[in-house]
Design a protein around this motif. Structure first.
Motif, short mmCIF file in Angstrom:
data_model
loop_
_atom_site.label_atom_id
_atom_site.label_comp_id
_atom_site.label_asym_id
_atom_site.label_seq_id
_atom_site.Cartn_x
_atom_site.Cartn_y
_atom_site.Cartn_z
N VAL A 172 -17.59 -9.33 -48.25
CA VAL A 172 -16.95 -9.80 -49.48
C VAL A 172 -15.98 -10.92 -49.12
N ASP A 173 -16.10 -12.01 -49.83
CA ASP A 173 -15.21 -13.14 -49.60
C ASP A 173 -13.88 -12.83 -50.31
N SER A 174 -12.78 -13.10 -49.64
CA SER A 174 -11.48 -12.82 -50.27
C SER A 174 -10.43 -13.84 -49.84
N ARG A 175 -9.36 -13.88 -50.58
CA ARG A 175 -8.22 -14.73 -50.22
C ARG A 175 -6.95 -13.90 -50.38
N VAL A 176 -6.06 -14.04 -49.39
CA VAL A 176 -4.73 -13.45 -49.54
C VAL A 176 -3.83 -14.56 -50.07
N MET A 177 -3.13 -14.28 -51.17
CA MET A 177 -2.20 -15.26 -51.73
C MET A 177 -0.81 -14.62 -51.77
N SER A 178 0.11 -15.26 -51.08
CA SER A 178 1.42 -14.64 -50.92
C SER A 178 2.48 -15.30 -51.79
N ALA A 179 3.31 -14.48 -52.40
CA ALA A 179 4.42 -14.99 -53.22
C ALA A 179 5.49 -15.63 -52.33
N ILE A 180 5.49 -15.26 -51.02
CA ILE A 180 6.37 -15.94 -50.06
C ILE A 180 5.45 -16.76 -49.16
N PRO A 181 5.49 -18.10 -49.27
CA PRO A 181 4.52 -18.90 -48.53
C PRO A 181 4.56 -18.63 -47.02
N MET A 182 3.38 -18.49 -46.45
CA MET A 182 3.25 -18.23 -45.02
C MET A 182 1.99 -18.98 -44.58
N ALA A 183 2.16 -20.31 -44.53
CA ALA A 183 1.01 -21.22 -44.48
C ALA A 183 0.01 -20.93 -43.37
N ALA A 184 0.49 -20.42 -42.24
CA ALA A 184 -0.44 -20.26 -41.12
C ALA A 184 -1.41 -19.10 -41.32
N ILE A 185 -1.08 -18.15 -42.19
CA ILE A 185 -1.94 -16.97 -42.27
C ILE A 185 -2.55 -16.71 -43.65
N CYS A 186 -2.00 -17.30 -44.68
CA CYS A 186 -2.60 -17.06 -46.00
C CYS A 186 -2.22 -18.19 -46.96
N GLU A 187 -2.83 -18.14 -48.15
CA GLU A 187 -2.53 -19.19 -49.14
C GLU A 187 -1.23 -18.84 -49.87
N PRO A 188 -0.50 -19.85 -50.34
CA PRO A 188 0.65 -19.53 -51.20
C PRO A 188 0.11 -19.13 -52.57
N TYR A 189 0.88 -18.34 -53.31
CA TYR A 189 0.43 -17.96 -54.65
C TYR A 189 0.60 -19.13 -55.61
N ILE A 190 -0.49 -19.60 -56.15
CA ILE A 190 -0.48 -20.62 -57.21
C ILE A 190 -1.43 -20.09 -58.28
N ARG A 191 -0.90 -19.89 -59.47
CA ARG A 191 -1.68 -19.17 -60.50
C ARG A 191 -3.06 -19.78 -60.74
N ARG A 192 -3.11 -21.08 -60.94
CA ARG A 192 -4.41 -21.69 -61.25
C ARG A 192 -5.39 -21.58 -60.09
N LYS A 193 -4.86 -21.66 -58.86
CA LYS A 193 -5.75 -21.52 -57.70
C LYS A 193 -6.27 -20.10 -57.60
N ALA A 194 -5.41 -19.15 -57.97
CA ALA A 194 -5.83 -17.75 -57.92
C ALA A 194 -6.98 -17.52 -58.90
N ILE A 195 -6.84 -18.08 -60.10
CA ILE A 195 -7.91 -17.93 -61.10
C ILE A 195 -9.20 -18.58 -60.60
N ARG A 196 -9.05 -19.72 -59.97
CA ARG A 196 -10.23 -20.44 -59.42
C ARG A 196 -10.90 -19.58 -58.34
N ASN A 197 -10.09 -18.96 -57.50
CA ASN A 197 -10.66 -18.09 -56.46
C ASN A 197 -11.47 -16.96 -57.09
N LEU A 198 -10.93 -16.38 -58.16
CA LEU A 198 -11.64 -15.29 -58.84
C LEU A 198 -12.96 -15.80 -59.42
N GLU A 199 -12.88 -16.97 -60.06
CA GLU A 199 -14.09 -17.53 -60.68
C GLU A 199 -15.16 -17.84 -59.64
#
Ligand code: UDP
Length: 243
Positions: free
Chosen positions: A101-128
């Motif tokens: 299963v393809d997945s993305r971790v999106m963090s409310a506290i940016p941690m660029a080296a290990i996951c994406e920062p939480y951005i609402r529109r990007k999160a919706i795009r990931n789901l789509e």
């Protein structure tokens, strides 16, 4: 058992997984077998075409309120608690990948080296795009919990339901582990849940779900398969506007 996608009740769900659910029978940390089973169940619903958001807690590693009782400053303790949720999110991502299963971790506290920062529109795009999105670091603010983060992300992502997997199979009138006369409710209104102070989710999470009319389904992670829940079968309590 083959499950037809036609039976599925929800198209986008937010699954709240507490840290405790990841530790199995251990006093803290991770039980990899339990996590592997859980991620297989999540992968099964995803394969039916359900878009899945996950908010994971951190109580199996660190809880801000307990640390602050032991002398740490509350806000600092809460930031450490949020870091714990990032650890759990990365573990879940690894086990989801084992199930292709393809997945993305999106963090409310940016941690660029290990996951994406939480951005609402990007999160919706990931789901789509068919990716499971694991929201880490709660709301990104101290003095909140991952229950509130779950309600917040569910509203932001326009989810149909919040699935709250717990250690018991629904909402009871009192703690069923302490009181054998405790009664389980099939249905409950948000207002009743708040008025009776039933400890399922924090009041702020329930209020947010109520304001935005997102039902909360409370079920046992041990006894019920998530796939049954999304078909509206099995044992659970549904908290919504109707009694
Ligand atoms: N936390 C926080 N803000 C948030 C979410 C979580 O400060 O928006 C901190 C808080 O210290 C909390 C810890 O992260 O104790 C772990 O989250 P939680 O207790 O909600 O995890 P769970 O009980 O679901 O395992």
């Amino acid at each position: 058992m083959e499950i037809s996608p036609d039976e599925v009740k929800y198209s986008r769900v937010l699954f709240k997984i507490s840290g405790e659910a990841l530790m199995g029978l251990q006093p803290f940390g991770h039980d990899m077998e339990v996590i592997s089973r859980l991620c297989k169940d999540i992968a099964d619903i995803h394969k039916l075409g359900v878009q899945v958001c996950i908010v994971v807690g951190g109580g199996n590693i660190f809880r801000g309120s307990s640390a602050s009782l032991n002398g740490c400053e509350r806000a600092s303790s809460d930031y450490i608690g949020m870091l714990a949720t990032i650890i759990n999110a990365l573990i879940l991502q690894n086990f989801l990948e084992e199930n292709s299963v393809d997945s993305r971790v999106m963090s409310a506290i940016p941690m660029a080296a290990i996951c994406e920062p939480y951005i609402r529109r990007k999160a919706i795009r990931n789901l789509e795009k068919g990716r499971i999105v694991i929201f880490a670091a709660g709301t990104g603010n101290p003095f909140f919990t991952t229950d509130t983060a779950a309600a917040l992300r569910a509203v932001e992502m326009n989810c149909d339901v919040i699935l709250k997997g717990t250690q018991v199979n629904g909402v009871y009138s009192s703690d069923p582990k302490k009181n054998e006369d405790a009664v389980m409710y099939d249905k409950l209104s948000y207002t009743d849940l708040l008025a009776r102070d039933l400890k399922v989710m924090d009041a702020s999470a329930v209020s947010l779900a109520r304001e935005n009319l997102i039902p909360i389904v409370v079920f046992s992670l041990k006894e019920e398969k998530i796939v049954n829940i999304i078909k509206g079968r099995g044992i659970y309590t549904i908290v919504s506007n109707s009694r």
